[in-house]
Write an enzyme that holds these catalytic residues in place. Sequence first.
Site, PDB file in Angstrom:
ATOM      1  N   SER A 198      -2.041  -1.011   2.306  1.00  0.00           N
ATOM      2  CA  SER A 198      -3.223  -0.980   3.188  1.00  0.00           C
ATOM      3  C   SER A 198      -4.375  -1.877   2.713  1.00  0.00           C
ATOM      4  O   SER A 198      -5.539  -1.525   2.865  1.00  0.00           O
ATOM      5  CB  SER A 198      -3.705   0.461   3.406  1.00  0.00           C
ATOM      6  N   ASN A 201       3.420  -9.978   3.645  1.00  0.00           N
ATOM      7  CA  ASN A 201       4.754  -9.475   3.958  1.00  0.00           C
ATOM      8  C   ASN A 201       4.797  -9.126   5.436  1.00  0.00           C
ATOM      9  O   ASN A 201       4.228  -8.122   5.856  1.00  0.00           O
ATOM     10  CB  ASN A 201       5.028  -8.237   3.085  1.00  0.00           C
ATOM     11  N   TRP A 202       5.461  -9.975   6.211  1.00  0.00           N
ATOM     12  CA  TRP A 202       5.488  -9.771   7.668  1.00  0.00           C
ATOM     13  C   TRP A 202       6.459  -8.673   8.079  1.00  0.00           C
ATOM     14  O   TRP A 202       6.517  -8.288   9.234  1.00  0.00           O
ATOM     15  CB  TRP A 202       5.856 -11.071   8.383  1.00  0.00           C
ATOM     16  N   LYS A 203       7.275  -8.201   7.147  1.00  0.00           N
ATOM     17  CA  LYS A 203       8.287  -7.174   7.451  1.00  0.00           C
ATOM     18  C   LYS A 203       9.116  -7.608   8.660  1.00  0.00           C
ATOM     19  O   LYS A 203       9.401  -8.795   8.794  1.00  0.00           O
ATOM     20  CB  LYS A 203       7.603  -5.815   7.636  1.00  0.00           C
ATOM     21  N   GLU A 242      10.344  -0.050   1.076  1.00  0.00           N
ATOM     22  CA  GLU A 242      11.123   0.186   2.306  1.00  0.00           C
ATOM     23  C   GLU A 242      12.604  -0.100   2.073  1.00  0.00           C
ATOM     24  O   GLU A 242      13.471   0.529   2.676  1.00  0.00           O
ATOM     25  CB  GLU A 242      10.546  -0.652   3.461  1.00  0.00           C
ATOM     26  N   GLY A 297       0.687  -6.201   3.972  1.00  0.00           N
ATOM     27  CA  GLY A 297       1.602  -6.024   5.098  1.00  0.00           C
ATOM     28  C   GLY A 297       0.878  -6.250   6.412  1.00  0.00           C
ATOM     29  O   GLY A 297       0.651  -7.382   6.833  1.00  0.00           O
ATOM     30  N   GLY A 298       0.473  -5.157   7.045  1.00  0.00           N
ATOM     31  CA  GLY A 298      -0.120  -5.198   8.384  1.00  0.00           C
ATOM     32  C   GLY A 298      -1.196  -6.261   8.563  1.00  0.00           C
ATOM     33  O   GLY A 298      -1.182  -7.016   9.553  1.00  0.00           O
ATOM     34  N   HIS A 334      11.154  -3.856  -2.553  1.00  0.00           N
ATOM     35  CA  HIS A 334      10.105  -3.255  -1.724  1.00  0.00           C
ATOM     36  C   HIS A 334      10.462  -1.794  -1.452  1.00  0.00           C
ATOM     37  O   HIS A 334      11.634  -1.460  -1.277  1.00  0.00           O
ATOM     38  CB  HIS A 334       9.948  -4.036  -0.415  1.00  0.00           C
ATOM     39  N   GLY A 363       1.100   1.100   4.790  1.00  0.00           N
ATOM     40  CA  GLY A 363       1.091   1.275   6.240  1.00  0.00           C
ATOM     41  C   GLY A 363       0.409   2.551   6.698  1.00  0.00           C
ATOM     42  O   GLY A 363       0.538   2.957   7.853  1.00  0.00           O
ATOM     43  N   GLU A 391       2.767  -1.034  -5.589  1.00  0.00           N
ATOM     44  CA  GLU A 391       2.552  -0.573  -4.217  1.00  0.00           C
ATOM     45  C   GLU A 391       2.824   0.925  -4.149  1.00  0.00           C
ATOM     46  O   GLU A 391       3.980   1.334  -3.974  1.00  0.00           O
ATOM     47  CB  GLU A 391       3.496  -1.295  -3.258  1.00  0.00           C
TER      48      GLU A 391
HETATM   49  P1  PGA Z   1       0.572  -2.567   4.307  1.00  0.00           P
HETATM   50  O1  PGA Z   1       1.981  -2.940   3.627  1.00  0.00           O
HETATM   51  O2  PGA Z   1      -0.423  -3.595   3.840  1.00  0.00           O
HETATM   52  O3  PGA Z   1       0.824  -2.618   5.773  1.00  0.00           O
HETATM   53  O4  PGA Z   1       0.219  -1.183   3.819  1.00  0.00           O
HETATM   54  C1  PGA Z   1       2.059  -3.435   2.322  1.00  0.00           C
HETATM   55  C2  PGA Z   1       3.496  -3.686   1.950  1.00  0.00           C
HETATM   56  O5  PGA Z   1       4.365  -2.908   2.351  1.00  0.00           O
HETATM   57  O6  PGA Z   1       3.813  -4.678   1.250  1.00  0.00           O
END
Ligand code: PGA
Length: 231
Positions: free
Chosen positions: A189, A6-8, A85, A210-211, A83, A159, A153
């Site tokens: 994470s 997930n590149w956000k 977010e 994500g990251g 998600h 994050g 999640e």
């Molecule tokens: P993260 O994000 O790996 O940066 O914690 C995961 C996500 O939000 O899908």
Amino acid sequence: MIVAGNWKMFPGPDPAVLARRVAGIAGVDAIVCPPYVSLARCVEAGLTTFAQNVHWENEGAYTGEISPSMLLGLGVAGSLVGHSERRQYFGETDEGVARRAQAALEAGLGVIACVGETQEQRDSGDMEVVLRIQVDAIRDACGAHERLVLAYEPVWAIGTGRTATPEMAQEAHAFVKSLLDRPVLYGGSVKAENADELMSQPDVDGALVGGASLDVESFASICQAAAHSHS
Ligand code: PGA
């Protein structure tokens, strides 16, 4: 095993470079979820590409949204929905998330539907209640659809560098599966260093990253860890 990046709202790596790097990793379905503007380039590079969200209507006056048929027209294979977010910063509700998932599945897209509790909810002993409400909404709308995948999640792990322990992930995944019997990815994470032990848990069917998905080598390492794990 599925590993979805997930590149956000980040530009992310060069799709062609990433596609070459993951092409040789057998036994894992690697998926990228780039920002909308990069969807076409990822599809062209040969990557299995998901959007980060999708609306329930095929067209209409919904400023800022994108529809299942528009994604299909680009060659996109599916979408994330729900998600944390989106839920936290953009007010998405369980009902709206379920409508998005249902419409996307009916249109022929794959769906990764995200669920997870906040730190406060976990601390107050409400984890299962929260997960049940989130998963039930998705289950009532979609059932155990063959193109539906869930992602557990925990919001406190996203994050933050604070990953759930493999035991915590396993416990939550088993609970989610008892509510809706579909594959469950772990997210929060995930990195090259912890991917192995998380994905060796019996009910962890992959990762939503994500990251660490923004770097080609770390994403490839996580795909490799998935390829070597149980299923
Ligand atoms: P993260 O994000 O790996 O940066 O914690 C995961 C996500 O939000 O899908």
